[in-house]
Design a protein around this motif. Structure first.
Motif, PDB file in Angstrom:
ATOM      1  N   GLU A  45       0.867  -1.168   0.000  1.00  0.00           N
ATOM      2  CA  GLU A  45       0.000   0.000   0.000  1.00  0.00           C
ATOM      3  C   GLU A  45       0.910   1.225   0.000  1.00  0.00           C
ATOM      4  O   GLU A  45       2.027   1.167   0.504  1.00  0.00           O
ATOM      5  N   HIS A  46       0.409   2.350  -0.531  1.00  0.00           N
ATOM      6  CA  HIS A  46       1.198   3.585  -0.540  1.00  0.00           C
ATOM      7  C   HIS A  46       0.331   4.749  -0.093  1.00  0.00           C
ATOM      8  O   HIS A  46      -0.856   4.803  -0.421  1.00  0.00           O
ATOM      9  N   GLY A  47       0.922   5.654   0.652  1.00  0.00           N
ATOM     10  CA  GLY A  47       0.239   6.866   1.072  1.00  0.00           C
ATOM     11  C   GLY A  47       1.103   8.070   0.735  1.00  0.00           C
ATOM     12  O   GLY A  47       2.323   8.008   0.827  1.00  0.00           O
ATOM     13  N   PHE A  48       0.454   9.152   0.343  1.00  0.00           N
ATOM     14  CA  PHE A  48       1.145  10.388  -0.008  1.00  0.00           C
ATOM     15  C   PHE A  48       0.495  11.542   0.727  1.00  0.00           C
ATOM     16  O   PHE A  48      -0.732  11.611   0.816  1.00  0.00           O
ATOM     17  N   VAL A  49       1.311  12.477   1.209  1.00  0.00           N
ATOM     18  CA  VAL A  49       0.815  13.714   1.818  1.00  0.00           C
ATOM     19  C   VAL A  49       1.603  14.864   1.203  1.00  0.00           C
ATOM     20  O   VAL A  49       2.837  14.882   1.260  1.00  0.00           O
ATOM     21  N   LEU A  50       0.913  15.802   0.609  1.00  0.00           N
ATOM     22  CA  LEU A  50       1.533  17.010   0.081  1.00  0.00           C
ATOM     23  C   LEU A  50       1.697  17.988   1.234  1.00  0.00           C
ATOM     24  O   LEU A  50       0.715  18.341   1.901  1.00  0.00           O
ATOM     25  N   LEU A  51       2.923  18.422   1.486  1.00  0.00           N
ATOM     26  CA  LEU A  51       3.162  19.353   2.590  1.00  0.00           C
ATOM     27  C   LEU A  51       3.058  20.803   2.160  1.00  0.00           C
ATOM     28  O   LEU A  51       2.609  21.658   2.917  1.00  0.00           O
ATOM     29  N   SER A  52       3.483  21.103   0.927  1.00  0.00           N
ATOM     30  CA  SER A  52       3.374  22.468   0.424  1.00  0.00           C
ATOM     31  C   SER A  52       3.468  22.450  -1.094  1.00  0.00           C
ATOM     32  O   SER A  52       3.934  21.482  -1.686  1.00  0.00           O
ATOM     33  N   TYR A  68      -3.361  10.704   0.803  1.00  0.00           N
ATOM     34  CA  TYR A  68      -3.821  10.035  -0.406  1.00  0.00           C
ATOM     35  C   TYR A  68      -3.336   8.593  -0.372  1.00  0.00           C
ATOM     36  O   TYR A  68      -2.173   8.329  -0.083  1.00  0.00           O
ATOM     37  N   TYR A  69      -4.249   7.691  -0.673  1.00  0.00           N
ATOM     38  CA  TYR A  69      -3.989   6.267  -0.530  1.00  0.00           C
ATOM     39  C   TYR A  69      -3.997   5.583  -1.888  1.00  0.00           C
ATOM     40  O   TYR A  69      -4.887   5.821  -2.707  1.00  0.00           O
ATOM     41  N   LEU A  70      -2.998   4.714  -2.104  1.00  0.00           N
ATOM     42  CA  LEU A  70      -2.969   3.854  -3.276  1.00  0.00           C
ATOM     43  C   LEU A  70      -2.941   2.415  -2.773  1.00  0.00           C
ATOM     44  O   LEU A  70      -2.048   2.034  -2.015  1.00  0.00           O
ATOM     45  N   PRO A  71      -3.906   1.601  -3.165  1.00  0.00           N
ATOM     46  CA  PRO A  71      -3.970   0.217  -2.672  1.00  0.00           C
ATOM     47  C   PRO A  71      -2.910  -0.659  -3.326  1.00  0.00           C
ATOM     48  O   PRO A  71      -2.279  -0.256  -4.320  1.00  0.00           O
ATOM     49  N   PRO A  72      -2.692  -1.858  -2.793  1.00  0.00           N
ATOM     50  CA  PRO A  72      -1.774  -2.790  -3.461  1.00  0.00           C
ATOM     51  C   PRO A  72      -2.174  -2.951  -4.926  1.00  0.00           C
ATOM     52  O   PRO A  72      -3.350  -2.923  -5.267  1.00  0.00           O
ATOM     53  N   GLY A  73      -1.179  -3.109  -5.770  1.00  0.00           N
ATOM     54  CA  GLY A  73      -1.409  -3.236  -7.200  1.00  0.00           C
ATOM     55  C   GLY A  73      -1.081  -1.969  -7.961  1.00  0.00           C
ATOM     56  O   GLY A  73      -0.909  -1.991  -9.182  1.00  0.00           O
ATOM     57  N   ALA A  74      -0.980  -0.834  -7.263  1.00  0.00           N
ATOM     58  CA  ALA A  74      -0.651   0.436  -7.941  1.00  0.00           C
ATOM     59  C   ALA A  74       0.812   0.393  -8.398  1.00  0.00           C
ATOM     60  O   ALA A  74       1.679  -0.100  -7.702  1.00  0.00           O
TER      61      ALA A  74
END
Length: 75
Positions: A45-52, A68-74
């Protein structure tokens, strides 16, 4: 841009931080109008956070401080 490995392993490097799972944390900084394409391990799984600034993920603009979440397979 630049990358700072916070925990885990990434790009043939290993953080000295103690981890009890295969989690990885990386802070990425991209120059204005820069583009960044990251290879993702599709088994995670992957998560992203934009700080600025402004960014787009899969064609969608990101809002700062949202996860922001990307499930397995992305990829």
């Amino acid at each position: 841009g630049s990358a700072r490995l916070l925990i885990g392993s990434w790009a043939d490097r290993r953080s000295p931080a103690l981890a009890h799972s295969p989690m990885t944390g990386v802070e990425l900084t991209v120059e204005d109008n820069g583009e960044l394409a990251l290879p993702l391990d599709p088994t995670f799984e992957h998560g992203f956070v934009l700080l600025s600034g402004d960014a787009v993920l899969d064609g969608q603009p990101l809002r700062p401080d949202d996860l922001y979440y990307l499930p397995p397979g992305a990829t």
